[in-house]
Design an enzyme around this catalytic site. Structure first.
Site, PDB file in Angstrom:
ATOM      1  N   LEU A 480      -1.715  -8.615   3.598  1.00 36.34           N
ATOM      2  CA  LEU A 480      -2.749  -8.455   4.792  1.00 36.34           C
ATOM      3  C   LEU A 480      -4.229  -8.057   4.397  1.00 36.34           C
ATOM      4  CD1 LEU A 480      -0.583  -6.709   7.546  1.00 36.34           C
ATOM      5  CD2 LEU A 480      -1.308  -9.199   7.359  1.00 36.34           C
ATOM      6  N   GLY A 481      -4.456  -7.419   3.499  1.00 32.91           N
ATOM      7  CA  GLY A 481      -5.727  -6.611   2.994  1.00 32.91           C
ATOM      8  C   GLY A 481      -5.443  -5.621   1.927  1.00 32.91           C
ATOM      9  N   GLU A 482      -6.666  -5.333   1.380  1.00 34.78           N
ATOM     10  CA  GLU A 482      -6.732  -4.116   0.544  1.00 34.78           C
ATOM     11  C   GLU A 482      -8.145  -3.681   0.234  1.00 34.78           C
ATOM     12  OE1 GLU A 482      -6.237  -5.311  -3.824  1.00 34.78           O
ATOM     13  OE2 GLU A 482      -6.284  -7.484  -3.232  1.00 34.78           O
ATOM     14  N   GLY A 483      -8.180  -2.550   0.142  1.00 33.46           N
ATOM     15  CA  GLY A 483      -9.507  -1.854  -0.124  1.00 33.46           C
ATOM     16  C   GLY A 483      -9.645  -1.334  -1.792  1.00 33.46           C
ATOM     17  N   GLY A 486      -5.866   1.208  -1.608  1.00 34.44           N
ATOM     18  CA  GLY A 486      -4.636   0.896  -1.040  1.00 34.44           C
ATOM     19  C   GLY A 486      -4.612  -0.568  -0.672  1.00 34.44           C
ATOM     20  N   LYS A 508       2.010   0.089   4.170  1.00 33.05           N
ATOM     21  CA  LYS A 508       0.729   0.524   3.402  1.00 33.05           C
ATOM     22  C   LYS A 508       1.143   1.269   2.165  1.00 33.05           C
ATOM     23  CE  LYS A 508      -2.810   3.580   3.694  1.00 33.05           C
ATOM     24  NZ  LYS A 508      -3.481   4.870   4.189  1.00 33.05           N
ATOM     25  N   ASP A 612     -14.008   8.072  14.848  1.00 33.23           N
ATOM     26  CA  ASP A 612     -14.442   6.798  14.318  1.00 33.23           C
ATOM     27  C   ASP A 612     -14.147   5.964  15.389  1.00 33.23           C
ATOM     28  OD1 ASP A 612     -15.933   4.774  13.241  1.00 33.23           O
ATOM     29  OD2 ASP A 612     -14.437   4.744  11.506  1.00 33.23           O
TER      30      ASP A 612
END
Length: 816
Positions: A480-483, A486, A508, A612
């Site tokens: 789905l995505g990554e940073g 992670g 995750k 946030d």
């Protein structure tokens, strides 16, 4: 009889000490029409009835005798007006006289409902709206002394400083003082040290005169390390088993704001080598932080802080050496102390006398020798550790305090960190993680130690049967995505806890090159999500896998992605090539706000501050169900009502409340401010807040009272809700419960109104994405849950969305 006289004597002595006085607040104003039945006037005093000689009541200076609708109760100390009418208006007075002829008196003003201004009843007698009595500011800043009052116009005002009259456009300080007779504020620009003093405002109208006194303290801008003080340096606290202990510590803090840490020194034996070493542990100690009155401030200035550390139900493991540490990038100061059992009190503080306790001394000499050696060794180790910490701070030029800054309940799991070459420091760090632990949300990855081949990390976590699953129960589908640290995968899960069968989830995990802090954040996020519980409008934890070499978090999957992207994709832009997947109505927009408010109300009830709240951190599930994400790293405030952020990092400036921007103080009320920005985002279909305003100008505008204008297609009620969320004084903002009530009412009004007739939203200009400004340990916010696809989309903000804390301070000085 004797006991009764003793009671009277004690009460009489208390009156002699504190003086004859009323037990209720002083003079106040009442308006007819506020209550349809009766009015109670209270003249109770802090004196027994036996010592009261008489009580006299008057109405418009005429003694009250027998009146049909006025009665006295409680020996004349209370007056009740039943079924009153206009002739009951006026000034009531009571005078209480004691046996020794001492007396006190007070007045009550009952105003007729006919005294109005327009169609609104007003108070005629003067009353100060803002009762602030202490103002602290820095030199060269501007200061406004507010004497705004409620009462009948016209109101005349007189300003006095240190018993000297201040005239309008006074030359008292080269025309730096200015005020208008019709404007009940005194402005002082370019503050100097000699502007400090006692200021008095005297207000007068035809109904009376009042005065208000304010003390002004002016400080020079200081950049220095904090100073720790207490009643006794190197203090020893003696307690028994099971007792509670409170350790008070006082800190004088300058810029930048300090970080606080409680350290415990203990010995630990290696299971492999049987070698005993001194170890240093950062304590999860419950505490209470109080900003003393002397140090309360409006801007960045000196602060006087008291911290009370609580040690409850003392046990054997609590005895030993402790060091409190306060520091910033300019240095640190420490306060060492000991907690010992009371059996060591005489031998430690008072050396034993040869004659009387020689026998006891001989019996305990061996034990005391051992204790002396252990304590000496611990102190030596503590000094060495302090030197190492000081050296690291000097080299890095950044504070590396891992501030707990919150209260802890009970350690649940232990993370043992073995960072390779221990000979460099001689210290093994043992960090306790608890259900209320919440570590840094913002950080700079370059300043963290990466876990590589030279730094092996051993992790021991006890499995939780209520959440634990095996990896075989998960089948990953796509990324789905990554940073930076992670990744999040879409996966199919089988037979999760409390859910049999197959379901689509989000999983995750951390990357291989994650750092120590990322691991701590990851573990703490798990514990926070466990402890908070489930709610339909938050992203709920489904399971955890921790026993097969890696850590995984399994959460709900939201296929529509984050709310900001969802709104942008469905905004009513009138273009030939635009494709709108869903027609958004006013009812939908109001429902989105209501759902988020319900989720935030749940988090607030759990004493959690999100910090946030933004459309990028709200995910859209099936049936357009709103789910608040990224609350796993929210701060827990079970024992105090606010959290002060003490770490460096990028900040979502445009969503932050004023007190968070300038003082770095986060409360549930600061989340309310952010919710108002989120509501603005929703109404504008994912628009960027404060459009066209540069960040360096935003700080000054907010301090001057600027708020965003009503956006296109926003109803009056919704805009009023936003403005209420953006009130400067946090206590004046609504609660989430009140927001829910307002939004439920708006939802009923919007049940049949659609956005068909509303003006289209103009497309925003292309935003240039910069390096990730907000790469927190939780990767479940923003664009990681993509709608109907698994394309990579790294987390990032536009340049306008985030600033470092250093940028904020520099901007603050520029506009101050």
């Amino acid at each position: 009889m004797i006991s009764d006289w003793c009671v009277v004597l004690v009460l009489l002595m208390s009156r002699l000490v504190f003086g004859l006085n009323f037990t209720e607040p002083v003079n106040y104003i009442l308006k007819l029409g506020e209550d349809s039945s009766s009015r109670l006037l209270d003249c109770s005093v802090n004196l027994p009835v036996e010592l009261i000689k008489k009580i006299d009541w008057t109405h418009n200076d005429i003694v009250i005798n027998n009146k049909p609708n006025i009665t006295l109760s409680e020996n004349g100390q209370k007056l009740v007006i039943a079924h009153y009418q206009s002739h009951n208006s006026g000034r009531y007075g009571c005078k209480v006289t004691a046996m020794n002829e001492e007396s006190v008196q007070r007045v009550f003003d009952l105003l007729p409902a006919s005294e109005t201004e327009g169609n609104q009843t007003i108070e005629m007698m003067l009353r100060i709206k803002n009762d602030i009595s202490l103002l602290v500011e820095l030199v060269m800043n501007k200061l406004d002394l507010d004497c705004t009052a409620v009462g009948a116009s016209p109101i005349n005002i007189t300003w006095i400083k240190n018993d000297r009259l201040i005239e309008a456009r006074s030359n008292l300080s080269n025309f730096r003082y200015s005020f208008s007779p019709n404007f009940l504020k005194l402005s002082i620009k370019e503050l100097r040290l000699d502007d400090a003093g006692i200021y008095k405002c005297i207000l007068e109208n035809k109904y009376g005169k009042i005065e208000h006194i304010m003390t002004v303290e002016i400080y020079e801008k200081m950049f220095s390390k904090p100073i720790v003080s207490s009643t006794d340096k190197h203090k020893v606290f003696y307690v028994n088993y099971g007792q509670n202990l409170t350790v008070p510590i006082y800190v004088t803090a300058f810029l930048p704001h300090p970080h606080f840490q409680m350290l415990y020194v203990y010995s630990m034996t290696s299971p492999n080598t049987n070698e005993t070493k001194l170890a240093l542990r950062v304590l999860p100690t419950m505490r209470e932080l109080t900003v003393l009155e002397k140090g309360q401030r409006r801007g960045n200035s000196i602060s006087h802080i008291k911290l009370d550390y609580f040690f409850n139900n003392i046990s054997e493991q609590d005895f030993g050496n402790y060091t409190f540490m306060a520091g910033n990038k300019y240095g640190f100061d420490i306060y060492p102390f000991q907690i010992l059992h009371t059996k060591y009190m005489q031998t430690t503080v008072f050396p034993p006398m040869k004659s009387s306790i020689n026998k006891i001394y001989k019996e305990e000499s061996v034990e005391k020798t051992v204790i002396f050696i252990v304590i000496t060794s611990m102190l030596a180790g503590l000094i060495f550790v302090a030197f190492v910490i000081f050296f690291i701070c000097r080299v890095r030029s950044k504070d590396k305090f891992k501030n707990s800054n919150i209260n802890y309940i009970k350690p649940l799991e232990t993370v043992i960190l073995n960072l390779g070459d221990n000979n460099t420091s001689g210290v093994t760090m043992v960090t306790s993680v608890s259900a209320s632990y919440a570590s840094r949300r913002f950080r700079h990855s370059l300043n963290n130690n990466l876990i590589n081949d030279k730094q092996k990390l051993n992790l021991k976590i006890a499995p939780d049967p209520a959440w634990e699953i095996k990896l075989e129960q998960l089948e990953t589908d796509c990324l789905l995505g990554e940073g930076a640290f992670g990744r999040v995968f879409r996966a199919t899960a089988r037979d999760l806890p409390n859910h049999t069968g197959v379901q689509t989830v989000a999983v995750k995990m951390l990357k291989e090159d994650c750092c120590e802090q990322d691991l701590k954040d990851f573990i703490s996020e798990i514990e926070v999500m466990k402890s908070i519980g489930k709610h339909i409008n938050i992203l709920n934890l489904l399971a955890v896998s921790s026993q097969q070499g890696k850590l995984y978090i399994v959460v709900e999957y939201c296929r529509h992605g984050n709310l900001r992207s969802f709104l942008k994709d469905n905004r009513p832009v009138m273009q030939a090539n635009s494709v709108i997947t869903k027609k958004i109505t006013l009812y939908d927009l109001t429902s989105f706000c209501l759902q988020v408010a319900r989720g935030m109300n749940f988090l607030a009830s759990k004493k959690c501050i999100h910090r946030d709240i933004a459309a990028r951190n709200v995910l859209v599930g099936e049936g357009y169900l709103m789910k608040i994400a990224d609350f796993g790293l929210a701060r827990d405030i079970h024992e105090q009502d606010y959290y002060r952020k003490c770490t460096d990092g990028r900040l979502p400036v445009k969503w932050m409340a004023i007190e968070a921007l300038f003082d770095r103080v986060y409360t549930t009320q600061s989340d309310i401010w952010s919710f108002g920005i989120l509501a603005w985002e929703i109404v504008t279909f994912g628009g960027s807040p404060y459009p066209g305003i540069a960040l360096e100008k935003l700080f000054d505008l907010l301090k001057q009272g600027y708020r965003m204008e009503r956006p296109l297609n926003c109803t009056d009620d919704m805009y009023t809700l936003m403005l209420n969320c953006w009130k400067e004084i946090p206590s004046k903002r609504p609660t989430f419960s009140q927001l829910i009530e307002d939004l439920e009412r708006m939802l009923l009004d919007a049940s049949s109104t659609e956005y068909i007739d509303l003006q289209p939203i103009q497309p925003e200009r292309t935003e240039s994405f910069s390096t990730s400004l907000h790469t927190s340990a939780s990767m479940l916010n923003t664009d990681l849950h993509e709608k109907n696809k698994c394309d990579h989309d790294e987390i990032s903000f536009t340049h306008e969305d985030g600033l470092s804390e250093a940028d904020i301070l520099l901007s603050h000085y520029a506009v101050s």
